[in-house]
Every structure is written in structure tokens, then in C-alpha cells.
Scaffold this motif. Structure first.
Motif, PDB file in Angstrom:
ATOM      1  N   HIS A 181      -7.323  -2.093  -1.919  1.00 18.55           N
ATOM      2  CA  HIS A 181      -5.899  -2.330  -1.653  1.00 18.55           C
ATOM      3  C   HIS A 181      -5.530  -2.004  -0.200  1.00 18.55           C
ATOM      4  O   HIS A 181      -4.483  -2.413   0.276  1.00 18.55           O
ATOM      5  CB  HIS A 181      -4.996  -1.581  -2.657  1.00 18.55           C
TER       6      HIS A 181
ATOM      7  N   ASP B 226      -8.867   5.020   4.450  1.00 18.27           N
ATOM      8  CA  ASP B 226      -8.866   4.555   3.057  1.00 18.27           C
ATOM      9  C   ASP B 226      -9.772   3.332   2.953  1.00 18.27           C
ATOM     10  O   ASP B 226      -9.581   2.364   3.689  1.00 18.27           O
ATOM     11  CB  ASP B 226      -7.414   4.181   2.696  1.00 18.27           C
TER      12      ASP B 226
ATOM     13  N   HIS C 194      -3.192   9.765   0.702  1.00 15.61           N
ATOM     14  CA  HIS C 194      -2.421   8.720   1.379  1.00 15.61           C
ATOM     15  C   HIS C 194      -1.517   9.289   2.457  1.00 15.61           C
ATOM     16  O   HIS C 194      -1.395   8.717   3.542  1.00 15.61           O
ATOM     17  CB  HIS C 194      -1.629   7.888   0.371  1.00 15.61           C
TER      18      HIS C 194
ATOM     19  N   TRP D  53     -12.932   7.065   0.323  1.00 13.87           N
ATOM     20  CA  TRP D  53     -12.397   7.489   1.617  1.00 13.87           C
ATOM     21  C   TRP D  53     -13.523   7.913   2.546  1.00 13.87           C
ATOM     22  O   TRP D  53     -14.489   8.536   2.090  1.00 13.87           O
ATOM     23  CB  TRP D  53     -11.460   8.695   1.407  1.00 13.87           C
TER      24      TRP D  53
ATOM     25  N   HIS E 183       0.815  -1.217   0.000  1.00  6.85           N
ATOM     26  CA  HIS E 183       0.000   0.000   0.000  1.00  6.85           C
ATOM     27  C   HIS E 183       0.857   1.278   0.000  1.00  6.85           C
ATOM     28  O   HIS E 183       0.597   2.210  -0.749  1.00  6.85           O
ATOM     29  CB  HIS E 183      -0.930  -0.028   1.219  1.00  6.85           C
TER      30      HIS E 183
ATOM     31  N   TRP F 239     -10.343   1.946  -0.253  1.00  4.18           N
ATOM     32  CA  TRP F 239      -9.992   1.215  -1.480  1.00  4.18           C
ATOM     33  C   TRP F 239      -9.680  -0.238  -1.084  1.00  4.18           C
ATOM     34  O   TRP F 239      -9.117  -0.477  -0.010  1.00  4.18           O
ATOM     35  CB  TRP F 239      -8.752   1.825  -2.137  1.00  4.18           C
TER      36      TRP F 239
HETATM   37 MN    MN Z   1      -4.838   3.502  -0.724  1.00  2.00          MN
END
Ligand code: MN
Length: 211
Positions: A168, A164, A83, A131, A29, A166
Motif C-alpha cells: 500500500h 514502509d 506509520h 519495514w 496511505h 507494504w
Molecule cells: Mn503503510
């Protein structure tokens, strides 16, 4: 790869967030996904006026862009900023809301449990990638969610914390169980001291503007 933008240092060691987030997740990540957004952004801004702009300004200037190139710049600049904000929103050591932040949470949510429930709901109900955010506007706290690379900061809204959602961010540790990832992160590793500092920065700006 060189360019104006750099991968900000991770504010703790790779295994610091275990068992909530594994070093293996960090290895992909942070070192792969986050790095790739930085590298792609550097490639996209080469020989453009964006190369000399601050990251926040690029995000705000391209958030509503119509052109394909500017949309790509937005997606990568947004993800670099998001991020960096996410890593700082997490803490290896247990923190709790204190002082002005604790008072604002009590006033605007009725307590930290209700706030965490709203953050969990925002993260669970974000369809696809995105997010969940705790934000403040004029000192008033609220929870919101954004899709893909979007961030409340693009609209000038002060961000306090983010998670986060997502795939991933959680797939290696939680597979498809996004709610379990959210519940574990929200209960154990949110950096409330970072949220306090972000709230104080907004309150300071409001005070300075009033003087
Ligand atoms: Mn991410």
C-alpha cells in the motif's frame, strides 16, 4: 470514533512528497490505512488496561503476546507507531547527514551510499509486508528489516529512520516495482535531520546514564 489514540498530524501537506510519493498515495496511505490502525486500536483497547498506556509501552508489552486479542492490539499499535515514524522519516525538502550522524555513517558503513544500498537491499528482500530500518544501539548504526507490524522499538532498539515496504506504500505510484520505490525514496526524501535528532536522543540517554 473516539478513544485514547489519535492520528498524528502529517508533518507536511499531502502533495509535499511529489513526485516521489503522490498525494493520491497519501490520500489512501495516511487518511485510510494509518487512520484505520488508529481506529481499530481504539476499539481493541476499550475497557482494557491498555487504554491508559503509552503507545510505545503497548507495542513492547504485546510484541511477544500469545493471545489473539493481544496479537491484534500489537498489530494495530505497531502500525500506528511505525506509520507515525515513517511520515517523520520523510522530508519534502532535501536533507543530508551532518555532524555526529555523518561521522557515524562514515564509521559504520563507509559512507552514505553504502548505507543507502543496505537500506535498499533490506527493503527489497523483506518477503511480503514490512519495514526497512536504520537503527542505533549504543551509538553504533546498523540496518535491519521487520515483518508486518514489527518494529525494532519493540525490543528497545533506537530507531533513526524507516521506509514502509507494504504494497500500500507504493502500489499506486510504482505498481509492483518495490525496488524503484525504494531507490527513489532513499535518494530523494529521507529526512536525515530526523535521523540526527533520533541519534542525539540516544547519545543523550547514554551520557545521562553514565553520569
Ligand atoms: Mn503503510
Amino acid at each position: 470514533m473516539t478513544g485514547p489514540f489519535k492520528l498524528a498530524p502529517l508533518p507536511y501537506v499531502d502533495a509535499a512528497l511529489e513526485p516521489t510519493i503522490s498525494a493520491r498515495t497519501i490520500s489512501f496511505h495516511y487518511y485510510k490505512h494509518h487512520q484505520a490502525y488508529v481506529d481499530t486500536l481504539n476499539t481493541l483497547v476499550e475497557k482494557t488496561p491498555f487504554a491508559d498506556m503509552k503507545l510505545e509501552k503497548i507495542v513492547q508489552a504485546t510484541a511477544k503476546a500469545a493471545g489473539d486479542k493481544e496479537k491484534k492490539i500489537f498489530n494495530n499499535a505497531g502500525q500506528v507507531w511505525n506509520h507515525d515514524f515513517y511520515w517523520r522519516s520523510l522530508s519534502p525538502s532535501k536533507t543530508t547527514p551532518k555532524g555526529a550522524l555523518a561521522a557515524a555513517i562514515e564509521r559504520d558503513f563507509g559512507g552514505v551510499d553504502a548505507l543507502i544500498a543496505q537500506l535498499a537491499e533490506a527493503g527489497k528482500t523483506q518477503f511480503g509486508s514490512g519495514w526497512a530500518w536504520l537503527v542505533s544501539q549504543g551509538g553504533k548504526l546498523s540496518v535491519t528489516k521487520t515483518a508486518n507490524a514489527m518494529t525494532p522499538m519493540a525490543d528497545g532498539i533506537n530507531c533513526l529512520l524507516t521506509v514502509d515496504v507494504w504494497e500500500h506504500a507504493y502500489y499506486l505510484d510504482y505498481q509492483n516495482a518495490r525496488p524503484k520505490y525504494l531507490e527513489t525514496v532513499l535518494a530523494n526524501i529521507l529526512n536525515w535531520d530526523y535521523a540526527s535528532a533520533n541519534l542525539a536522543r540516544e547519545n543523550e540517554a547514554v551520557r545521562a546514564a553514565a553520569e
